[in-house]
Scaffold this motif. Structure first.
Motif, PDB file in Angstrom:
ATOM      1  N   SER A 746       0.813  -1.220   0.000  1.00 52.18           N
ATOM      2  CA  SER A 746       0.000   0.000   0.000  1.00 52.18           C
ATOM      3  C   SER A 746       0.846   1.269   0.000  1.00 52.18           C
ATOM      4  N   TYR A 747       2.132   1.155   0.339  1.00 50.20           N
ATOM      5  CA  TYR A 747       3.022   2.328   0.423  1.00 50.20           C
ATOM      6  C   TYR A 747       4.337   1.964  -0.245  1.00 50.20           C
ATOM      7  N   LEU A 748       4.775   2.785  -1.200  1.00 52.84           N
ATOM      8  CA  LEU A 748       6.037   2.542  -1.889  1.00 52.84           C
ATOM      9  C   LEU A 748       6.741   3.856  -2.149  1.00 52.84           C
ATOM     10  N   SER A 749       8.005   3.921  -1.717  1.00 52.97           N
ATOM     11  CA  SER A 749       8.828   5.105  -1.951  1.00 52.97           C
ATOM     12  C   SER A 749      10.205   4.645  -2.409  1.00 52.97           C
ATOM     13  N   ILE A 750      10.543   4.914  -3.684  1.00 54.55           N
ATOM     14  CA  ILE A 750      11.824   4.474  -4.240  1.00 54.55           C
ATOM     15  C   ILE A 750      12.277   5.443  -5.325  1.00 54.55           C
ATOM     16  N   GLY A 751      13.560   5.325  -5.663  1.00 56.09           N
ATOM     17  CA  GLY A 751      14.099   6.003  -6.828  1.00 56.09           C
ATOM     18  C   GLY A 751      14.489   4.975  -7.868  1.00 56.09           C
ATOM     19  N   VAL A 752      14.343   5.324  -9.143  1.00 60.27           N
ATOM     20  CA  VAL A 752      14.649   4.386 -10.234  1.00 60.27           C
ATOM     21  C   VAL A 752      15.484   5.116 -11.283  1.00 60.27           C
ATOM     22  N   ASN A 753      16.539   4.454 -11.739  1.00 63.22           N
ATOM     23  CA  ASN A 753      17.332   4.980 -12.853  1.00 63.22           C
ATOM     24  C   ASN A 753      16.697   4.561 -14.173  1.00 63.22           C
ATOM     25  N   GLY A 754      16.389   5.526 -15.023  1.00 66.43           N
ATOM     26  CA  GLY A 754      15.846   5.186 -16.335  1.00 66.43           C
ATOM     27  C   GLY A 754      14.476   4.543 -16.248  1.00 66.43           C
ATOM     28  N   LEU A 755      13.513   5.266 -15.719  1.00 67.64           N
ATOM     29  CA  LEU A 755      12.146   4.750 -15.596  1.00 67.64           C
ATOM     30  C   LEU A 755      11.611   4.368 -16.966  1.00 67.64           C
ATOM     31  N   ARG A 756      10.940   3.212 -17.034  1.00 71.89           N
ATOM     32  CA  ARG A 756      10.434   2.698 -18.311  1.00 71.89           C
ATOM     33  C   ARG A 756       8.919   2.524 -18.258  1.00 71.89           C
ATOM     34  N   GLN A 757       8.325   2.401 -19.445  1.00 66.67           N
ATOM     35  CA  GLN A 757       6.877   2.208 -19.523  1.00 66.67           C
ATOM     36  C   GLN A 757       6.466   0.901 -18.840  1.00 66.67           C
ATOM     37  N   VAL A 758       7.301  -0.126 -18.964  1.00 65.23           N
ATOM     38  CA  VAL A 758       6.979  -1.407 -18.352  1.00 65.23           C
ATOM     39  C   VAL A 758       6.967  -1.295 -16.828  1.00 65.23           C
ATOM     40  N   ASP A 759       7.794  -0.390 -16.279  1.00 71.77           N
ATOM     41  CA  ASP A 759       7.795  -0.179 -14.829  1.00 71.77           C
ATOM     42  C   ASP A 759       6.455   0.383 -14.365  1.00 71.77           C
ATOM     43  N   LEU A 760       5.922   1.339 -15.116  1.00 75.90           N
ATOM     44  CA  LEU A 760       4.633   1.925 -14.763  1.00 75.90           C
ATOM     45  C   LEU A 760       3.513   0.905 -14.871  1.00 75.90           C
ATOM     46  N   GLN A 761       3.618   0.024 -15.832  1.00 74.24           N
ATOM     47  CA  GLN A 761       2.605  -1.018 -15.969  1.00 74.24           C
ATOM     48  C   GLN A 761       2.654  -1.978 -14.781  1.00 74.24           C
ATOM     49  N   LEU A 762       3.880  -2.292 -14.341  1.00 70.00           N
ATOM     50  CA  LEU A 762       4.027  -3.193 -13.183  1.00 70.00           C
ATOM     51  C   LEU A 762       3.431  -2.547 -11.932  1.00 70.00           C
ATOM     52  N   LEU A 763       3.792  -1.289 -11.673  1.00 73.99           N
ATOM     53  CA  LEU A 763       3.296  -0.613 -10.476  1.00 73.99           C
ATOM     54  C   LEU A 763       1.798  -0.362 -10.561  1.00 73.99           C
ATOM     55  N   GLY A 764       1.324  -0.024 -11.735  1.00 81.27           N
ATOM     56  CA  GLY A 764      -0.098   0.273 -11.897  1.00 81.27           C
ATOM     57  C   GLY A 764      -0.990  -0.924 -11.660  1.00 81.27           C
ATOM     58  N   ALA A 765      -0.429  -2.133 -11.728  1.00 83.02           N
ATOM     59  CA  ALA A 765      -1.227  -3.344 -11.524  1.00 83.02           C
ATOM     60  C   ALA A 765      -1.331  -3.730 -10.055  1.00 83.02           C
ATOM     61  N   LEU A 766      -0.557  -3.072  -9.180  1.00 82.52           N
ATOM     62  CA  LEU A 766      -0.636  -3.405  -7.754  1.00 82.52           C
ATOM     63  C   LEU A 766      -2.003  -2.993  -7.226  1.00 82.52           C
ATOM     64  N   PRO A 767      -2.792  -3.908  -6.681  1.00 83.29           N
ATOM     65  CA  PRO A 767      -4.219  -3.649  -6.446  1.00 83.29           C
ATOM     66  C   PRO A 767      -4.541  -2.689  -5.303  1.00 83.29           C
ATOM     67  N   VAL A 768      -3.683  -2.625  -4.263  1.00 78.12           N
ATOM     68  CA  VAL A 768      -4.034  -1.803  -3.097  1.00 78.12           C
ATOM     69  C   VAL A 768      -3.015  -0.694  -2.842  1.00 78.12           C
ATOM     70  N   LEU A 769      -2.191  -0.366  -3.814  1.00 80.13           N
ATOM     71  CA  LEU A 769      -1.200   0.693  -3.656  1.00 80.13           C
ATOM     72  C   LEU A 769      -1.900   2.040  -3.507  1.00 80.13           C
ATOM     73  N   ARG A 770      -1.733   2.667  -2.319  1.00 77.76           N
ATOM     74  CA  ARG A 770      -2.404   3.942  -2.014  1.00 77.76           C
ATOM     75  C   ARG A 770      -1.463   5.132  -2.075  1.00 77.76           C
ATOM     76  N   TYR A 771      -0.196   4.909  -1.751  1.00 71.63           N
ATOM     77  CA  TYR A 771       0.778   6.008  -1.759  1.00 71.63           C
ATOM     78  C   TYR A 771       1.987   5.585  -2.575  1.00 71.63           C
ATOM     79  N   LEU A 772       2.398   6.436  -3.500  1.00 73.47           N
ATOM     80  CA  LEU A 772       3.571   6.165  -4.331  1.00 73.47           C
ATOM     81  C   LEU A 772       4.424   7.410  -4.417  1.00 73.47           C
ATOM     82  N   HIS A 773       5.672   7.290  -3.956  1.00 76.31           N
ATOM     83  CA  HIS A 773       6.680   8.326  -4.161  1.00 76.31           C
ATOM     84  C   HIS A 773       7.711   7.758  -5.109  1.00 76.31           C
ATOM     85  N   LEU A 774       7.780   8.318  -6.282  1.00 78.57           N
ATOM     86  CA  LEU A 774       8.639   7.811  -7.335  1.00 78.57           C
ATOM     87  C   LEU A 774       9.600   8.913  -7.745  1.00 78.57           C
ATOM     88  N   CYS A 775      10.889   8.619  -7.656  1.00 73.07           N
ATOM     89  CA  CYS A 775      11.922   9.578  -8.062  1.00 73.07           C
ATOM     90  C   CYS A 775      12.633   9.013  -9.285  1.00 73.07           C
TER      91      CYS A 775
END
Length: 912
Positions: A746-775
């Motif tokens: 439900s809570y995720l805070s991370i930094g990613v080098n070279g964010l990709r479209q596939v990364d957003l698809q993976l995170l977007g499928a998490l069913p109960v993710l309420r808070y996302l801090h993405l750097c």
């Protein structure tokens, strides 16, 4: 009354454990235990009967019996615990027959207590009738004879119901909000809506239904009082068929009450309305049909002053300059609560001189605790109504808060650990005690008995406080029940013989030699041998009694400990201790005996300035919470197999820690630092992580990266029950594949080098993710300048379907666009990005639930502020403001520009 019931409820299973083969008690002793169990069960039933009576109908004889019974139960629990500790610590010397002496004493006490109150003359009479349930009932029928005649109590809120509307203060805004909720949207003429406002009393269901029937029938139904509940429900429904109605229902205190009332209400889509008031947020959420819950806010400073003046001077007049300071102090203590303001104003209005000295006298009486003050009775009576309506298991948890000083910020997780250590939380099969304790806390919040000071980004309460007026009530009730004793000076004022829980809050002169004695002054009649909690604040620790005087202590909480005041042997002899919190400058030798505390559940040494923990800590195999700063853990800490929380593990200081970490299979919370980004270190960490199947929270506080969390085989599995992953300073070389299995995250805070479209698809499928801090950081290609600006899309089809807060810090050359249907629940969007990003286009209009937007434009990459940089930044500001301004929800906007100031390296922020 309920405290005695709760104490008995926890004693019964404790007695049952003594019948196990572990203690090998003699046959006669086991029989006495079974007898005592049965007797206590009957007492519990009798207590429950009494507790159902109104307080004014319970006579003094019964109150004395309850008091003595409660003290007896506490003594029995202490004796049972002492016997069990003796068995576990010294099995050779714990003879089975030694328990007979305890029961001989207990039976004697029981006989004495019962004969005093006509329960039975002696224990022999009880034993002869033990198998006869009906006769046992008769033995407690004296309770009926002790009930006082029915009297009618006046509702202390009654005068406010007939107050002149012109004299009411601070109702304009709330009135309009209530009207808006009643009107609803375009369909307001069609559907029945239920909207709630505020506080109430205990309901009489038949009386409420009778009142509704008389009013809706315009007094045509004259025999409403003669009907039973089902007849009342049918009659009300008959009158309401095809009618448009507005009904205001007060005093709904629980969900069951609302379920009954709801049965009488017919919704024929003619625009009817029902307003329900409650103090219980669970009732509000349950009964609200469309989520229309209105919570009353405290009065503003302006309205608080107006209310005070109206009550004292009968008009809106200014406060005399001499009274300004004391008036503000009084109002600050009232906290915008109308009840508190009115009660205090009534006291001030009765004063003839109205000087600041008299008003300061009133101010000093606020929060006076057990001292009797008749002018405060009305307010206390009203607050007591909410307390009286609580279930018995909540009352000791609430009263425990009386141990903390006024305005003290209490960490919620720490409070729950204290409740568990005291035994207030009932254990249930397949449930975690700390999860149950959190539910208790939420119930108290929903009943408006606890104030929330800080809520984290996923909606979990982290810090709470008790309002001064509530604290005053709790101190008074705790003193009456001999539940807690608070000392706010060098001398403890107490009329009780046995102290169960003690809080030392007195301010002590910094120069200890200036005090006559270096120990708290206790009356000679006071017994602290039975104290279960000792909580000391500040330098009052210098005057606390010696620890050797606390033989059954369960909770010890000391701040700023001077090591010379505590003898290591004393600390190591507290065999009953479940909770230990220490801070300050002490020698390591103070903790040498800590390995003797076999029952210890929580060890909190945060703020204790020691470089390493004693080796004996590895013997605490029942330890569940280990909270430290940067101390070195000894070799073998993997033996602490009961650990549920480890915070904070520093890998640099404990080289073998990562390998031993995998042994802690019960771990639910892990906060770790000192991770090295080399492949061997991360592989060991991930291997240990795979063994932590119960892990719920993982927090990494290292500013390192890029690192990989994905260098394991395909068979490797991460902690699938993870709820929180906080790696704010952690930069990943790529998003790990195993994140896709975190279905409870439900809570995720991370930094990613070279964010990709596939990364957003993976995170977007998490069913109960309420808070996302993405750097998003620059990857190697971007650093070499080989990549132009790129857009990534957060697609529709309910991706990020639970996301409520999204914080996106963008230091790369990409940009995010929200497509229609994405993030349907997103309410807050925080953006930080460089001014060099020209393709800014969030598509705010697709964020249908948006309420708040924060944007920071970072111009600091331009070391010399040029007109072009400034113009680009302010042009982007205008585009953002226009985009947010055209959103149909009209979300609030906080917009700032960060840029270098002149030629130096300091940055300034301008808010636009």
């Amino acid at each position: 009354m309920e405290l005695a019931t709760a104490a008995l409820g926890s004693l019964l299973p404790k007695l049952g454990t003594l019948l196990s083969d572990e203690y090998k008690l003699q046959k006669g002793v086991r029989g006495e235990i079974r007898f005592l169990q049965t007797e206590m069960e009957s007492m519990q039933a009798a207590l429950e009967r009494v507790s159902r009576l109104p307080a004014h109908q319970i006579d003094d004889l019964n109150k004395l019996w309850v008091r003595d019974l409660k003290e007896l139960v506490y003594d029995i629990k202490d004796s049972v615990d002492t016997f069990k500790v003796r068995v576990h610590n010294d099995p050779e010397h714990a003879k089975p027959h030694s328990f007979r002496r305890f029961f001989d004493k207990t039976i004697g006490l029981l006989t004495k207590a019962k004969s005093r109150h006509h329960i039975a003359d002696d224990i022999q009479d009880i034993k002869k009738r033990i198998d006869d349930v009906s006769k046992r009932k008769e033995r407690y029928n004296f309770l009926d004879a002790g009930v006082q005649p029915n009297t009618v109590e006046i509702d202390p809120r009654m005068p406010s119901l007939y107050q002149d509307a012109a004299k009411l203060v601070g109702i304009d805004g709330p009135t309009q909000k209530v009207i808006d909720l009643l009107k609803g949207g375009e369909d307001y003429r069609e559907n029945l809506r239920v909207m709630l406002v505020s506080v109430s009393l205990k309901p009489d269901m038949k009386q409420i239904l009778s009142s509704i029937l008389r009013q809706v029938s315009k007094d045509k139904c004259t025999n409403a009082g003669e009907k039973d509940r089902d007849e009342l429900l049918r009659s009300i429904r008959d009158f309401l068929v095809n009618k448009k109605y507005l009904i205001v229902i007060d005093d709904v205190c629980n969900v069951d009450a609302w379920e009954i009332i709801k049965c009488a209400l017919i919704d024929k889509n003619v625009g009817s309305r029902v307003i329900v008031t409650t103090r219980n947020m669970d009732v509000a959420k349950f009964s609200s049909k469309d989520g229309d819950v209105y919570e009353l806010d405290p009065l503003s400073n302006k309205d608080s002053r107006r209310l005070l003046c109206k009550r004292i001077f009968n008009e809106d007049v200014g406060i005399h300059s001499d009274l300004e300071e004391v008036t503000m102090r009084i109002l600050n203590k009232c906290g915008g609560i109308p009840l508190a303001i009115i009660t205090i104003a009534s006291m001030l209005a009765c004063m003839s001189n109205r000087t600041k000295y008299e008003w300061y006298g009133v101010y000093n009486s606020m929060g006076s605790g057990p001292e009797k003050d008749r002018t405060m009775d009305n307010m206390r009576n009203i607050l007591h109504l909410n307390y009286s309506d609580m279930p018995s298991y909540l009352k000791p948890c609430l009263l425990y808060l009386s141990l903390f000083p006024e305005d003290f910020n209490i960490p919620v997780d720490d409070l729950v650990r204290l409740w568990v250590a005291e035994g207030f939380v009932e254990g249930k099969k397949d449930s975690n005690l700390y999860d149950t304790g959190e539910r208790y806390f939420n119930e108290l919040v929903n009943r408006s008995m606890i104030q929330l000071i800080h809520i984290n980004k996923v909606g979990v309460a982290e810090v709470c406080r008790v309002h001064d007026m509530i604290l005053d009530l709790l101190i008074s009730l705790s003193a009456q029940e001999n539940f807690t004793i608070t000392a706010k000076g060098l001398r403890l004022k107490s009329t009780v013989c046995k102290i169960r829980r003690m809080s030392l809050q007195g301010k002590v002169d910094g120069n200890i030699e200036n005090n006559r004695k270096e120990e708290m002054l206790l009356p000679t009649t006071v017994d602290i041998l039975h104290a279960r909690s000792l909580i000391v604040f500040g330098n009052a620790v210098k005057l606390m009694p010696a620890l050797s005087r606390f033989s059954v202590l369960r909770v010890l909480r000391l701040k700023d400990v001077p090591g010379k005041n505590i003898h290591p042997k004393d600390l190591g002899s507290l065999h009953h201790l479940r909770y230990l919190k220490l801070s300050g400058h002490v020698e390591l030798g103070l903790l040498e005996g800590i390995g003797n505390l076999k029952l210890l559940k929580t060890l909190d040494l945060r703020g204790l300035f020691i470089k390493k923990l004693p080796t004996s800590i590895v013997h605490l195999q029942g330890l569940e919470h280990l909270l430290i700063d940067l101390s070195k853990l000894p070799h073998g800490f993997g033996n602490l197999t009961s650990l549920q929380e480890l915070s904070r593990l520093n890998v640099d200081k404990s080289p073998t820690a990562l390998a031993e970490l995998g042994k802690l299979a019960e771990l639910r919370t892990l906060k770790i630092s000192g991770l090295d980004k080399n492949e061997s270190c991360m592989k060991t960490f991930l291997q240990s992580l795979s063994n932590l199947g119960n892990l719920r929270t993982l927090e990494c506080s290292d500013d390192i990266g890029p690192i990989s969390l994905d260098n394991m085989s395909d068979q490797w599995r991460g902690p699938v029950h993870l709820h929180i992953f906080n790696g704010t300073l952690l930069t990943l070389s790529a998003l790990p594949r195993w994140f896709s299995s975190l279905s409870e995250l439900s809570y995720l805070s991370i930094g990613v080098n070279g964010l990709r479209q596939v990364d957003l698809q993976l995170l977007g499928a998490l069913p109960v993710l309420r808070y996302l801090h993405l750097c998003a950081h620059l990857d190697q290609k971007e650093l070499r300048g080989g990549v132009t600006e790129e857009r990534l899309a957060i697609g529709g089809n309910q991706t990020f379907r639970s996301l409520a807060v999204f914080e996106f810090t963008n230091y790369s050359r990409l940009w995010l666009v929200f497509e229609q249907g994405a993030t349907p629940r997103l309410q807050r969007l925080d953006l930080i990005f460089k001014s060099s990003i020209c393709g800014f286009d969030v598509s705010f209009e697709n964020l249908t639930s948006l309420k708040h937007v924060t944007v920071e434009i970072d111009c600091q990459e331009s070391r010399n502020t040029s007109d072009k940089v400034m113009n680009d930044a302010f042009d982007m500001k205008t585009r953002i403001r226009d985009a947010v301004g055209s959103h149909p929800n009209h979300p609030t906007l906080e917009l700032s520009i960060r840029f270098p100031e002149c030629s130096n390296d300091w940055l300034s922020v301008r808010t636009c």
